[in-house]
Design an enzyme around this catalytic site. Sequence first.
Site, PDB file in Angstrom:
ATOM      1  N   ASP A  52       4.459  -1.932   2.215  1.00 17.81           N
ATOM      2  CA  ASP A  52       5.606  -2.210   1.208  1.00 17.81           C
ATOM      3  C   ASP A  52       7.005  -2.512   1.715  1.00 17.81           C
ATOM      4  O   ASP A  52       7.225  -2.400   2.992  1.00 17.81           O
ATOM      5  CB  ASP A  52       5.925  -0.421   0.709  1.00 17.81           C
ATOM      6  CG  ASP A  52       4.811   0.067  -0.122  1.00 17.81           C
ATOM      7  OD1 ASP A  52       3.454  -0.265  -0.015  1.00 17.81           O
ATOM      8  OD2 ASP A  52       4.886   0.790  -0.962  1.00 17.81           O
ATOM      9  N   HIS A  54       9.840  -3.146  -1.194  1.00 20.17           N
ATOM     10  CA  HIS A  54      10.687  -2.374  -1.739  1.00 20.17           C
ATOM     11  C   HIS A  54      12.134  -3.051  -1.852  1.00 20.17           C
ATOM     12  O   HIS A  54      12.965  -2.407  -1.817  1.00 20.17           O
ATOM     13  CB  HIS A  54      10.550  -0.946  -1.541  1.00 20.17           C
ATOM     14  CG  HIS A  54       9.382  -0.202  -1.989  1.00 20.17           C
ATOM     15  ND1 HIS A  54       9.173  -0.394  -3.635  1.00 20.17           N
ATOM     16  CD2 HIS A  54       8.349   0.474  -1.688  1.00 20.17           C
ATOM     17  CE1 HIS A  54       7.952   0.536  -3.776  1.00 20.17           C
ATOM     18  NE2 HIS A  54       7.668   0.751  -2.587  1.00 20.17           N
ATOM     19  N   ASP A  80       4.125  -4.137  -3.719  1.00 21.90           N
ATOM     20  CA  ASP A  80       5.316  -3.158  -3.739  1.00 21.90           C
ATOM     21  C   ASP A  80       6.516  -4.011  -3.136  1.00 21.90           C
ATOM     22  O   ASP A  80       6.998  -3.627  -2.063  1.00 21.90           O
ATOM     23  CB  ASP A  80       5.142  -1.803  -3.199  1.00 21.90           C
ATOM     24  CG  ASP A  80       4.753  -1.115  -4.140  1.00 21.90           C
ATOM     25  OD1 ASP A  80       3.973  -1.395  -5.144  1.00 21.90           O
ATOM     26  OD2 ASP A  80       4.530   0.332  -3.921  1.00 21.90           O
ATOM     27  N   ASP A  83      11.334  -3.067  -6.693  1.00 26.34           N
ATOM     28  CA  ASP A  83      12.222  -1.499  -6.885  1.00 26.34           C
ATOM     29  C   ASP A  83      12.596  -0.574  -5.609  1.00 26.34           C
ATOM     30  O   ASP A  83      12.313  -0.743  -4.495  1.00 26.34           O
ATOM     31  CB  ASP A  83      11.099  -0.660  -7.690  1.00 26.34           C
ATOM     32  CG  ASP A  83      10.744  -1.200  -9.032  1.00 26.34           C
ATOM     33  OD1 ASP A  83      11.514  -1.589  -9.630  1.00 26.34           O
ATOM     34  OD2 ASP A  83       9.632  -1.096  -9.351  1.00 26.34           O
ATOM     35  N   ARG A  84      13.615   0.218  -6.131  1.00 25.59           N
ATOM     36  CA  ARG A  84      14.099   1.023  -5.139  1.00 25.59           C
ATOM     37  C   ARG A  84      15.344   0.555  -4.149  1.00 25.59           C
ATOM     38  O   ARG A  84      16.418   1.088  -3.947  1.00 25.59           O
ATOM     39  CB  ARG A  84      13.102   1.805  -4.161  1.00 25.59           C
ATOM     40  CG  ARG A  84      12.123   2.755  -5.121  1.00 25.59           C
ATOM     41  CD  ARG A  84      11.751   4.005  -4.335  1.00 25.59           C
ATOM     42  NE  ARG A  84      11.030   4.943  -5.207  1.00 25.59           N
ATOM     43  CZ  ARG A  84       9.979   4.994  -5.427  1.00 25.59           C
ATOM     44  NH1 ARG A  84       9.060   4.256  -5.030  1.00 25.59           N
ATOM     45  NH2 ARG A  84       9.271   6.036  -6.258  1.00 25.59           N
ATOM     46  N   ASN A 112       1.410  -1.051  -7.072  1.00 27.34           N
ATOM     47  CA  ASN A 112       1.551  -0.400  -8.217  1.00 27.34           C
ATOM     48  C   ASN A 112       3.034  -0.584  -9.066  1.00 27.34           C
ATOM     49  O   ASN A 112       3.152  -0.410 -10.033  1.00 27.34           O
ATOM     50  CB  ASN A 112       1.256   1.224  -8.252  1.00 27.34           C
ATOM     51  CG  ASN A 112       2.465   1.864  -7.058  1.00 27.34           C
ATOM     52  OD1 ASN A 112       2.406   1.207  -5.997  1.00 27.34           O
ATOM     53  ND2 ASN A 112       2.983   2.717  -7.468  1.00 27.34           N
ATOM     54  N   HIS A 113       3.803  -1.087  -8.410  1.00 28.77           N
ATOM     55  CA  HIS A 113       5.210  -1.566  -8.640  1.00 28.77           C
ATOM     56  C   HIS A 113       5.499  -3.020  -9.407  1.00 28.77           C
ATOM     57  O   HIS A 113       6.288  -3.157  -9.887  1.00 28.77           O
ATOM     58  CB  HIS A 113       6.223  -1.086  -7.623  1.00 28.77           C
ATOM     59  CG  HIS A 113       6.883   0.110  -7.438  1.00 28.77           C
ATOM     60  ND1 HIS A 113       7.893   0.722  -7.990  1.00 28.77           N
ATOM     61  CD2 HIS A 113       6.126   1.215  -6.671  1.00 28.77           C
ATOM     62  CE1 HIS A 113       8.047   2.037  -7.665  1.00 28.77           C
ATOM     63  NE2 HIS A 113       7.051   2.227  -6.655  1.00 28.77           N
ATOM     64  N   HIS A 162      -3.681  -2.472  -2.262  1.00 28.25           N
ATOM     65  CA  HIS A 162      -2.644  -1.765  -1.957  1.00 28.25           C
ATOM     66  C   HIS A 162      -2.499  -0.344  -1.742  1.00 28.25           C
ATOM     67  O   HIS A 162      -2.123   0.382  -1.125  1.00 28.25           O
ATOM     68  CB  HIS A 162      -1.471  -2.011  -3.413  1.00 28.25           C
ATOM     69  CG  HIS A 162      -0.433  -1.363  -3.309  1.00 28.25           C
ATOM     70  ND1 HIS A 162       0.764  -1.514  -2.509  1.00 28.25           N
ATOM     71  CD2 HIS A 162      -0.006  -0.186  -3.852  1.00 28.25           C
ATOM     72  CE1 HIS A 162       1.777  -0.740  -2.580  1.00 28.25           C
ATOM     73  NE2 HIS A 162       1.426   0.387  -3.526  1.00 28.25           N
ATOM     74  N   ARG A 215      -0.043  11.880  -8.099  1.00 27.33           N
ATOM     75  CA  ARG A 215       0.830  11.005  -8.525  1.00 27.33           C
ATOM     76  C   ARG A 215       0.397  10.624 -10.168  1.00 27.33           C
ATOM     77  O   ARG A 215       1.283  10.052 -10.888  1.00 27.33           O
ATOM     78  CB  ARG A 215       0.311   9.543  -7.979  1.00 27.33           C
ATOM     79  CG  ARG A 215       0.793   9.489  -6.369  1.00 27.33           C
ATOM     80  CD  ARG A 215       0.262   8.112  -6.026  1.00 27.33           C
ATOM     81  NE  ARG A 215       0.501   7.803  -4.396  1.00 27.33           N
ATOM     82  CZ  ARG A 215       1.518   7.273  -4.057  1.00 27.33           C
ATOM     83  NH1 ARG A 215       2.596   7.029  -4.748  1.00 27.33           N
ATOM     84  NH2 ARG A 215       1.554   7.266  -2.701  1.00 27.33           N
ATOM     85  N   HIS A 242       1.382   1.922   0.394  1.00 27.18           N
ATOM     86  CA  HIS A 242       1.619   2.592  -0.757  1.00 27.18           C
ATOM     87  C   HIS A 242       2.053   4.087  -0.194  1.00 27.18           C
ATOM     88  O   HIS A 242       2.722   4.598  -1.145  1.00 27.18           O
ATOM     89  CB  HIS A 242      -0.110   2.790  -1.408  1.00 27.18           C
ATOM     90  CG  HIS A 242       0.140   3.492  -2.638  1.00 27.18           C
ATOM     91  ND1 HIS A 242       0.957   3.235  -3.642  1.00 27.18           N
ATOM     92  CD2 HIS A 242      -0.632   4.615  -3.247  1.00 27.18           C
ATOM     93  CE1 HIS A 242       0.877   3.943  -4.665  1.00 27.18           C
ATOM     94  NE2 HIS A 242      -0.320   4.944  -4.531  1.00 27.18           N
TER      95      HIS A 242
END
Length: 310
Positions: A52, A54, A80, A83-84, A112-113, A162, A215, A242
């Site tokens: 990831d 991010h 990923d 995001d964040r 998943n993002h 992922h 989750r 992940h």
Amino acid sequence: MSFDVDTWIELVKDCKYIPENDFKQLCEKVSEIFLEESNVQFVSTPVTVCGDIHGQFYDLEELFRTGGQVADTKYVFLGDFVDRGYYSLETLTRLLLLKLKYSDRIVLLRGNHETRQITQVYGFYDECISKYGNANAWRYCCKVFDLMTVAALIDGQILCVHGGLSPEINTLDQIRTIDRNQEIPHKGAFCDLVWSDPEDLDSGYGTKAWNISPRGAGWLFGKQVVDEFIHINDLKLICRAHQLVQEGYKYMFDDTLITVWSAPNYCYRCGNIAAILEINSVSSKNTKLFNAVPDNERKTPPRNMSPYFL
């Protein structure tokens, strides 16, 4: 101005994003490349696997300093990208430009993002609005996300995804038949590949092969599941991301599965190290660790930006 990939690659290195119309062209050009890729994209060694990112742009640049530039090092990124972090747009733009220029040297898997629903909650949608003044760029990205491949197969024996495995998937051919050109569903095989996590199911979870994931999507799966999947598909290793790992990487199940995490000091507060996995051959692997770029070497956006990771 006509689209000049080399000009934009140089500009984006400095944590800048490109004009909206050029970004649209970039997304369209990269989509054509993704359309040609298999759900299980074959990759030959040597190759470096990354977890990831991010939106931590400056730490992505540190990753390239650690592992080598794409011109010299072949990469598989496990998803990923957004995001964040503060700079999801610049991070994704950087990776898409590299994909456009070096299409056979960089594989970008979907995480998943990379979905409409998740990016509207965890920052990327708001960031696009903040930087472009509208949601067009976000919409272009979502179409690109839908075309990203879901797995890579290194030398026929190392599977990269992922998240993890699925009770609906026993063979690689079943991954190949997934219709990936869509928003990731809330359940089923496609969902499980990006949401599931390995877990030592003998300690505290009982000995069932699959357990409900906290989750709310995907599954927890144990050594029995991994052993069977590896045997059926003649694999040696499953590489996935992940999950935050404080040491950057973590082997499980007698070294048949590895989690790789490539966002150091995740969310600018977790204090973790990051890692990448160099694979020279199926039997020769080497982890490289790196730390977050110091605060005085990175720009921090103004305070009126959305606090993405609250």
